[in-house]
Design a protein around this motif. Structure first.
Motif, PDB file in Angstrom:
ATOM      1  N   LEU A  48       1.149  -1.499  -0.071  1.00  0.00           N
ATOM      2  CA  LEU A  48       0.093  -0.145  -0.524  1.00  0.00           C
ATOM      3  C   LEU A  48       1.130   1.092  -0.347  1.00  0.00           C
ATOM      4  O   LEU A  48       0.459   2.302  -0.738  1.00  0.00           O
ATOM      5  N   SER A  49       1.817   1.262   0.399  1.00  0.00           N
ATOM      6  CA  SER A  49       2.556   1.814   0.540  1.00  0.00           C
ATOM      7  C   SER A  49       3.431   2.473  -0.762  1.00  0.00           C
ATOM      8  O   SER A  49       3.502   3.891  -0.896  1.00  0.00           O
ATOM      9  N   PHE A  54       3.803   5.985  -5.286  1.00  0.00           N
ATOM     10  CA  PHE A  54       3.989   5.838  -7.145  1.00  0.00           C
ATOM     11  C   PHE A  54       2.930   6.952  -7.490  1.00  0.00           C
ATOM     12  O   PHE A  54       3.305   7.663  -9.030  1.00  0.00           O
ATOM     13  N   VAL A  55       1.742   7.235  -6.304  1.00  0.00           N
ATOM     14  CA  VAL A  55       1.010   8.354  -7.154  1.00  0.00           C
ATOM     15  C   VAL A  55       0.875   9.279  -6.885  1.00  0.00           C
ATOM     16  O   VAL A  55       1.721  10.654  -7.584  1.00  0.00           O
ATOM     17  N   ALA A  56       2.394   9.709  -5.788  1.00  0.00           N
ATOM     18  CA  ALA A  56       2.909  10.944  -5.420  1.00  0.00           C
ATOM     19  C   ALA A  56       3.565  11.151  -6.021  1.00  0.00           C
ATOM     20  O   ALA A  56       3.621  12.158  -6.267  1.00  0.00           O
ATOM     21  N   GLY A  61       6.082  17.626  -8.320  1.00  0.00           N
ATOM     22  CA  GLY A  61       7.149  18.145  -8.938  1.00  0.00           C
ATOM     23  C   GLY A  61       8.128  17.060  -9.632  1.00  0.00           C
ATOM     24  O   GLY A  61       9.265  16.057  -8.850  1.00  0.00           O
ATOM     25  N   SER A  62       9.168  17.698 -10.230  1.00  0.00           N
ATOM     26  CA  SER A  62      10.653  17.115 -10.844  1.00  0.00           C
ATOM     27  C   SER A  62      11.351  17.717 -10.351  1.00  0.00           C
ATOM     28  O   SER A  62      13.153  17.261 -10.031  1.00  0.00           O
ATOM     29  N   ASN A  63      11.227  19.152  -9.007  1.00  0.00           N
ATOM     30  CA  ASN A  63      12.671  19.409  -8.843  1.00  0.00           C
ATOM     31  C   ASN A  63      13.042  18.776  -7.734  1.00  0.00           C
ATOM     32  O   ASN A  63      12.556  18.259  -7.368  1.00  0.00           O
ATOM     33  N   ASN A  69      10.308  16.418  -0.425  1.00  0.00           N
ATOM     34  CA  ASN A  69       9.204  16.298   0.495  1.00  0.00           C
ATOM     35  C   ASN A  69       8.655  15.279   0.477  1.00  0.00           C
ATOM     36  O   ASN A  69       8.168  14.494   0.887  1.00  0.00           O
ATOM     37  N   LEU A  70       8.779  15.289  -0.943  1.00  0.00           N
ATOM     38  CA  LEU A  70       7.878  13.287  -1.467  1.00  0.00           C
ATOM     39  C   LEU A  70       8.651  12.458  -0.667  1.00  0.00           C
ATOM     40  O   LEU A  70       7.681  11.629  -0.264  1.00  0.00           O
ATOM     41  N   LEU A  71       9.740  12.304  -0.647  1.00  0.00           N
ATOM     42  CA  LEU A  71      10.926  11.298   0.176  1.00  0.00           C
ATOM     43  C   LEU A  71      10.352  11.340   1.469  1.00  0.00           C
ATOM     44  O   LEU A  71      10.141  10.266   2.493  1.00  0.00           O
ATOM     45  N   ILE A  72      10.406  12.740   2.726  1.00  0.00           N
ATOM     46  CA  ILE A  72       9.679  12.608   3.493  1.00  0.00           C
ATOM     47  C   ILE A  72       8.514  12.283   3.657  1.00  0.00           C
ATOM     48  O   ILE A  72       8.127  11.303   4.928  1.00  0.00           O
ATOM     49  N   PHE A  73       7.993  12.882   3.190  1.00  0.00           N
ATOM     50  CA  PHE A  73       6.105  12.329   2.805  1.00  0.00           C
ATOM     51  C   PHE A  73       6.605  10.602   3.020  1.00  0.00           C
ATOM     52  O   PHE A  73       5.282  10.476   3.830  1.00  0.00           O
ATOM     53  N   GLY A  74       6.823  10.342   1.957  1.00  0.00           N
ATOM     54  CA  GLY A  74       6.802   8.759   1.638  1.00  0.00           C
ATOM     55  C   GLY A  74       7.372   7.663   3.555  1.00  0.00           C
ATOM     56  O   GLY A  74       6.392   6.664   3.617  1.00  0.00           O
ATOM     57  N   VAL A  75       8.665   8.131   3.395  1.00  0.00           N
ATOM     58  CA  VAL A  75       8.930   7.595   4.839  1.00  0.00           C
ATOM     59  C   VAL A  75       7.555   7.623   6.079  1.00  0.00           C
ATOM     60  O   VAL A  75       7.425   6.799   6.536  1.00  0.00           O
TER      61      VAL A  75
END
Length: 257
Positions: A48-49, A54-56, A61-63, A69-75
Motif C-alpha cells: 500500500l505504501s 507511485f501516485v505521489a 514536481g521534478s525539482n 518533500n516526497l521522500l519525507i512524506f513517503g517515509v
C-alpha cells in the motif's frame, strides 16, 4: 572479497534474528504460523505504501525540493501505515486466540499475548530487514568497489548494522505496542510510533553513518530495556538467565499466561 562482504553483512543483519527463530519460534508450529502471518501483514503495508508513493511521484514536481518533500512524506506515511497494520494484526490475533481457546482441550490459552507480541514483532522485523537489505547485498557481490569515487567504503557494513537495529526494534516495538493495547496505555503507543519515525528519519543523515547509527543503537538499548521489563523481566531473572540458572526464563519454556 565480495563473497566475504556478502556473507559477513548477511550474518550481521540477520544472525540474531535467525538465532531467535531457531531457539524460540521454530520449535512451536503455532508460533511459526504467527511469525509468517506477521511478515505478511508487513508486506501488505509495504504494498500500500508503494502504491501511494507511485501516485505521489506522478503528481509531485521534478525539482529537488519536491523530491525531498516526497521522500519525507513517503517515509512518514510508510511508518504510520506499518503501525496501523501492527494494530490490525493485534486485533486479529486477539480474535484468533479466543478461537484457539474455544477449541483447545487445555484450560490455558495455547499462546500468551506476550508471546504473540514477540513473534509478531519478529515477523515484522525480519520482513522489513529482508526488503531493506536484499538489493544492497546483491550489489555487494560485485562487480565494482565501494568508495572508488570518494564514497564511504563502510556503506555495506553500515547498512547491515542499521538493518540489525531495525529488526531488533520491531521486536521491541511489538512487545511494547501489544502491551499498550492490552492496558490502554495510549502514551506508550505514541512513544512507539514516535521512536519509529525518529529512527526512520535518522536515515536521512546518511552517508554520515555515525550520525544515524549511534542514535539508532541508543534507541535500541532504551526500547530493549523497556520491552524487557514490559514482558515481565526483572534484574533478578536477568541475573539468573545470564548464570544459566533460570530454565523458565526463555520464551521457549515460558508458560502461557
Amino acid at each position: 572479497m565480495t563473497a566475504a562482504v556478502f556473507i559477513g553483512c548477511s550474518f550481521i543483519a540477520f544472525g540474531p534474528a535467525l538465532a531467535l527463530c531457531v531457539c524460540t519460534v521454530a520449535t512451536d508450529p503455532l508460533r511459526l504460523v504467527f511469525l509468517i502471518a506477521g511478515g505478511f501483514f508487513w508486506l501488505v503495508s509495504l504494498l500500500l505504501s508503494s502504491l501511494v508513493w507511485f501516485v505521489a511521484v506522478q503528481i509531485g514536481g521534478s525539482n529537488n525540493a519536491s523530491k525531498k518533500n516526497l521522500l519525507i512524506f513517503g517515509v512518514v506515511f510508510s511508518v504510520l501505515l506499518q503501525e496501523v497494520f501492527r494494530f490490525a494484526y493485534y486485533k486479529l490475533l486477539k480474535k484468533a486466540n479466543k478461537g484457539l481457546m474455544t477449541i483447545s482441550q487445555e484450560e490455558t490459552i495455547p499462546i500468551s499475548v506476550r508471546q504473540l507480541s514477540y513473534v509478531s514483532g519478529l515477523g515484522f522485523g525480519i520482513m522489513s530487514g529482508v526488503f531493506s537489505l536484499v538489493n544492497i547485498l546483491t550489489d555487494s557481490l560485485g562487480p565494482g568497489t565501494v568508495g572508488i569515487y570518494g564514497d564511504s567504503p563502510q556503506y555495506f557494513l553500515s547498512s547491515a548494522f542499521m538493518t540489525l537495529a531495525i529488526v531488533l526494534l520491531h521486536v521491541f516495538w511489538g512487545i511494547v505496542f501489544f502491551d499498550a493495547c492490552e492496558k490502554k496505555k495510549w502514551w506508550a503507543l505514541a512513544l512507539v510510533i514516535l521512536s519509529h519515525l525518529l529512527v526512520s528519519g535518522l536515515t536521512f543523515l546518511n552517508p554520515q553513518y555515525e550520525g544515524s547509527l549511534v542514535p539508532s543503537y541508543i534507541i535500541v538499548m532504551l526500547m530493549g530495556t523497556w520491552a524487557f521489563f514490559t514482558a515481565g523481566g526483572s534484574l533478578r531473572n536477568l541475573k539468573l538467565c545470564l548464570m544459566c540458572r533460570d530454565k523458565d526464563f526463555l520464551l521457549a519454556n515460558q508458560r502461557s499466561r
